[in-house]
Enzyme design. Structure first.
Site, PDB file in Angstrom:
ATOM      1  N   SER A  62       0.840  -1.199   0.000  1.00 22.54           N
ATOM      2  CA  SER A  62       0.000   0.000   0.000  1.00 22.54           C
ATOM      3  C   SER A  62       0.874   1.247   0.000  1.00 22.54           C
ATOM      4  CB  SER A  62      -0.930  -0.004   1.212  1.00 22.54           C
ATOM      5  OG  SER A  62      -0.213   0.096   2.427  1.00 22.54           O
ATOM      6  N   ASP A  98       8.348  -2.664  -6.072  1.00 16.56           N
ATOM      7  CA  ASP A  98       7.007  -2.242  -5.677  1.00 16.56           C
ATOM      8  C   ASP A  98       6.575  -0.979  -6.425  1.00 16.56           C
ATOM      9  OD1 ASP A  98       7.430  -4.293  -3.949  1.00 16.56           O
ATOM     10  OD2 ASP A  98       7.480  -3.064  -2.128  1.00 16.56           O
TER      11      ASP A  98
HETATM   12  P1  ADP Z   1       2.561  -2.122   3.050  1.00 17.69           P
HETATM   13  O1  ADP Z   1       3.126  -3.494   3.170  1.00 17.69           O
HETATM   14  O2  ADP Z   1       1.090  -2.155   2.845  1.00 17.69           O
HETATM   15  O3  ADP Z   1       3.289  -1.279   2.052  1.00 17.69           O
HETATM   16  P2  ADP Z   1       3.691  -0.190   4.874  1.00 17.69           P
HETATM   17  O4  ADP Z   1       3.857  -0.191   6.337  1.00 17.69           O
HETATM   18  O5  ADP Z   1       4.918  -0.118   4.033  1.00 17.69           O
HETATM   19  O6  ADP Z   1       2.791  -1.448   4.487  1.00 17.69           O
HETATM   20  O7  ADP Z   1       2.784   1.066   4.450  1.00 17.69           O
HETATM   21  C1  ADP Z   1       1.548   1.309   5.090  1.00 17.69           C
HETATM   22  C2  ADP Z   1       1.382   2.797   5.329  1.00 17.69           C
HETATM   23  O8  ADP Z   1       1.029   3.451   4.079  1.00 17.69           O
HETATM   24  C3  ADP Z   1       0.239   3.107   6.259  1.00 17.69           C
HETATM   25  O9  ADP Z   1       0.647   3.057   7.616  1.00 17.69           O
HETATM   26  C4  ADP Z   1      -0.159   4.512   5.829  1.00 17.69           C
HETATM   27  O10 ADP Z   1       0.714   5.471   6.403  1.00 17.69           O
HETATM   28  C5  ADP Z   1       0.085   4.475   4.315  1.00 17.69           C
HETATM   29  N1  ADP Z   1      -1.180   4.111   3.636  1.00 17.69           N
HETATM   30  C6  ADP Z   1      -1.471   2.953   3.018  1.00 17.69           C
HETATM   31  N2  ADP Z   1      -2.746   2.944   2.538  1.00 17.69           N
HETATM   32  C7  ADP Z   1      -3.273   4.126   2.882  1.00 17.69           C
HETATM   33  C8  ADP Z   1      -4.567   4.730   2.708  1.00 17.69           C
HETATM   34  N3  ADP Z   1      -5.572   4.081   2.096  1.00 17.69           N
HETATM   35  N4  ADP Z   1      -4.750   5.979   3.168  1.00 17.69           N
HETATM   36  C9  ADP Z   1      -3.742   6.633   3.795  1.00 17.69           C
HETATM   37  N5  ADP Z   1      -2.528   6.119   3.998  1.00 17.69           N
HETATM   38  C10 ADP Z   1      -2.276   4.878   3.561  1.00 17.69           C
END
Ligand code: ADP
Ligand code: MG
Length: 384
Positions: free
Chosen positions: A127, A172
């Site tokens: 994400s 990614d």
């Molecule tokens: P991932 O494995 O999903 O990349 P990370 O810890 O690297 O996990 O990133 C997740 C972070 O990205 C969340 O804590 C948030 O800060 C940001 N994030 C992801 N999705 C969203 C969203 N829908 N809205 C706002 N921030 C988001």
């Protein structure tokens, strides 16, 4: 037609009194095959999934960026004139991208908008890269920059490495920026050349989240990296990407037993990834599935980055008739597995695997059935 979450336009209009100038979207991803090959200058084969981050926005002329996150129910702002790391959560990813654009000599300008996503956070579907690439797409739209996917991916990676402080490779961001709908993307992690590979028809991808965390990952990751470096040194090649099985078989008997198995994984995984491309192009689903199964065995036995939960999930998946093959995906020790399945049986597969896995482990998994989508794009609005 590119998809957009319902009501995002309406929400925007409610906040700002007019429709958004643009809606941009950038997807999360899953890696089909090619694990722990990226830092060996090798090959990976991810696809962008139909889960994404969307931003509806309009320009501002005062150098401010102001964003309302629907998922966090928060508005946050920053000034492009004075970027400072306030460690304030999700907005830092957008700030990080602005910083990275500035470092590259581009001049991002301000905007305001609404952010929403359906990539599960921290589940291994990246994400964070989706958010970075959506932010990059937004800045490119407002600033009328050319959308160069590889260049933007590198900026996103730099943002994540240096501003967020997470060491990640290029995969990614590159898949989120450069994916082609209904294709996976072969990435050469040395040259960053990409090649879209058509997804065979009639298949779906299931992401199977074991609901276990990835605790050991940092120290084990660093250890694997240095083992790969010492193997490359031993074989007198720049990176394990340059070693093949023939060289391995000639020399490996002199190598430390553990380092030998690490090298064997990387060498065979690069091969499997290239073979997977051929299998996909020929629509050979059984062959592709077998390569995924072998990848899992190699990660489990030679690279030793699997876990009981991941092994159990893969066993549940491969026992199902609709499954062509399955493997752990991501760094390992927990997180997700990925399975290639018959699309017509996807719903039944998802239910059955969840029940089986729960019975065997006592944990409730999450199952996401996905298809391969396009990379970062403007889905509403003119220009850019
Ligand atoms: P991932 O494995 O999903 O990349 P990370 O810890 O690297 O996990 O990133 C997740 C972070 O990205 C969340 O804590 C948030 O800060 C940001 N994030 C992801 N999705 C969203 C969203 N829908 N809205 C706002 N921030 C988001
Ligand atoms: Mg992340």
């Amino acid at each position: 037609m590119p998809i957009q979450p319902k009501h995002l336009d309406e929400q925007f209009a409610k906040c700002y009194g007019e429709p958004p100038r643009w809606v941009v979207r950038a997807p999360g991803r899953v890696n089909l095959i090619g694990e722990h090959t990226d830092y060996n200058d090798g090959f990976v084969l991810p696809l962008a999934i139909d889960r994404a981050i969307w931003i509806a926005l309009r320009p501002r002329d005062d150098g401010q960026v102001s964003v309302y996150s629907i998922d966090f129910n928060q508005t946050k702002e920053f000034s492009l004139d004075n970027l400072t790391d306030e460690k304030s959560g999700w907005i830092e990813y957008i700030k990080a991208v602005a910083w990275s654009l500035q470092e590259a000599g581009l001049e991002p300008s301000g905007w305001e908008g609404i952010l929403v996503g359906d990539v599960p956070l921290g589940a291994g579907l990246s994400s964070s890269a989706a958010l970075e690439m959506a932010a990059a797409r937004a800045f490119a739209a407002v600033g009328n920059f050319d959308w160069d996917p590889a260049g933007m991916a590198k900026l996103g990676q730099r943002a994540e490495n240096q501003w967020i402080g997470v060491r990640c490779g290029i995969m990614d961001q590159l898949i989120s920026a450069a994916a082609v709908a209904d294709h996976a993307l072969l990435i050469d992690c040395r040259s960053l050349q990409t090649r879209p590979v058509p997804m065979p028809s009639g298949v779906a991808i299931a992401v199977l989240d074991t609901a276990t965390s990835r605790g050991l990952v940092d120290s084990a990751y660093n250890e694997r990296r240095s083992q790969c470096e010492s193997a490359a040194e031993f074989f007198q090649v720049n990176a394990l990407r340059d070693a093949d099985l023939e060289l391995f078989e000639q020399l490996a008997h002199e190598l430390d037993e553990t380092v030998k198995r690490r090298a064997l994984h990387v060498i065979t995984e690069n091969d499997r990834t290239l073979q997977a491309v051929e299998a996909m192009c020929r629509g050979e689903l059984a062959a592709l599935g077998t390569l995924m199964n072998k990848s899992h065995q190699s990660l489990r036995d030679d690279y030793e980055v699997s876990s009981n939960a991941l092994d159990t999930m893969v066993e549940c998946a491969t026992a199902h008739d609709a499954c062509y093959g399955a493997r752990m995906t991501g760094a390992g020790f927990g997180g997700c597995a990925v399975a290639l399945i018959d699309a017509s049986a996807a719903d039944e597969f998802a239910v059955k695997i969840a029940v089986d896995y729960q019975q065997k482990t006592g944990r409730t998994p999450a199952v996401y059935v996905c298809r391969a989508t396009a990379g970062a794009e403007i889905i509403t609005g003119a220009g850019g």
